[in-house]
Enzyme design. Sequence first.
Site, PDB file in Angstrom:
ATOM      1  N   LYS A   1       0.827  -1.221   0.000  1.00 29.44           N
ATOM      2  CA  LYS A   1       0.000   0.000   0.000  1.00 29.44           C
ATOM      3  C   LYS A   1       0.850   1.255   0.000  1.00 29.44           C
ATOM      4  O   LYS A   1       0.418   2.318  -0.461  1.00 29.44           O
ATOM      5  CB  LYS A   1      -0.970  -0.018   1.181  1.00 29.44           C
ATOM      6  CG  LYS A   1      -0.340  -0.236   2.554  1.00 29.44           C
ATOM      7  CD  LYS A   1       0.123   1.034   3.221  1.00 29.44           C
ATOM      8  CE  LYS A   1       0.748   0.738   4.564  1.00 29.44           C
ATOM      9  NZ  LYS A   1       1.240   1.936   5.263  1.00 29.44           N
TER      10      LYS A   1
ATOM     11  N   THR B   1      -3.616   5.414   3.996  1.00 27.12           N
ATOM     12  CA  THR B   1      -2.275   5.822   3.589  1.00 27.12           C
ATOM     13  C   THR B   1      -2.297   6.626   2.298  1.00 27.12           C
ATOM     14  O   THR B   1      -1.464   7.518   2.099  1.00 27.12           O
ATOM     15  CB  THR B   1      -1.370   4.583   3.406  1.00 27.12           C
ATOM     16  OG1 THR B   1      -1.452   3.772   4.573  1.00 27.12           O
ATOM     17  CG2 THR B   1       0.074   4.990   3.206  1.00 27.12           C
TER      18      THR B   1
END
Length: 338
Positions: free
Chosen positions: A196, A253
């Site tokens: 990610k 994120t």
Amino acid sequence: MNKKVAVLGAGSWGSVLANVLVENGHQVKLWSRDADQVAELNQKHTNQKYMPDFTYQSHLQATNDMAEAVEGASLVLIVIPTKGLRSVAHQLAAILAKIGAKPVVAHATKGLEQNSYKRPSEIIAEEIPTANRQAIVVLSGPSHAESVAIHDMTAVTAASEDLPSAELVQKLFSNHYFRVYTNNDVIGAEFGAALKNIISIGAGALQGLGYHDNARAALITRGLAEIRRLGVAFGANPMTFIGLSGVGDLVVTATSKNSRNWRAGYQLGQGKPLQDVIDQMGMVIEGVYTTKAAYELAQKRHVRMPITEAIYRVLYQGEDVKTAIRTLMNREVTSEVE
């Protein structure tokens, strides 16, 4: 249930997780190599380099003696950048062997080792013999240290092949603002946590270039698809990627300025050279290194990861971000489910 816990790594995430444990009534020793940082934490209860203007619990004790931190601990939580994990695990192994301890070892490290492409739990398993540890647990999920510090509601995953060890971590950390779920898919949790960061760099770059919500949503969704492809190729449960350590961690994120990966991407999108971005960040940008490892791993396993490939070209081959985006958008069209 009052337990003694050692936390190795006093960056933003490690120190805040240690603070959560102290708030939950546990005895915590936070280890750092930096003697000045240890003194600041013990005397002023601050950690200005990593968490400016935040005050830690006064009962949190810091030390630069790893043996002192680990002595008597039921759980050892490692929270350091991937590139330093092997050496710290090796040092920990020697201490555990010397004192005859066998704690649960957990980590909250998000990345892949360069060249070997090993996940954090694999590195720990290689460095710490089973005679000196119980199960390995992965603590992962959508959680910025800055948000946890102010008691923003947070949910994460404790993943382990050994359910009792995952449940121990769950019980130690869970409280009214920090909720922990268990999962047995270590591979999926670690691939989701690592990859990610790559997509987060891309999301920051898009915003740095002036793109908006549609572009960000497309990147996150298709980024998740290629994260899942690589993880499944190594045996991960595909369902993990729609959970907290998958889409949850990816969303937080790739949409928050608290993410140093997002901030790095944003600066790249604005035209700053990569080395300048790294120099100015002052902290490790895991996604930069994970991009290289994931790109090489995907090539070896013949897994299609076009977004990762594009970000790799930007980071390591000097390709212009706009050119990378244009190449991505002009690829041959295909089915969404492929």
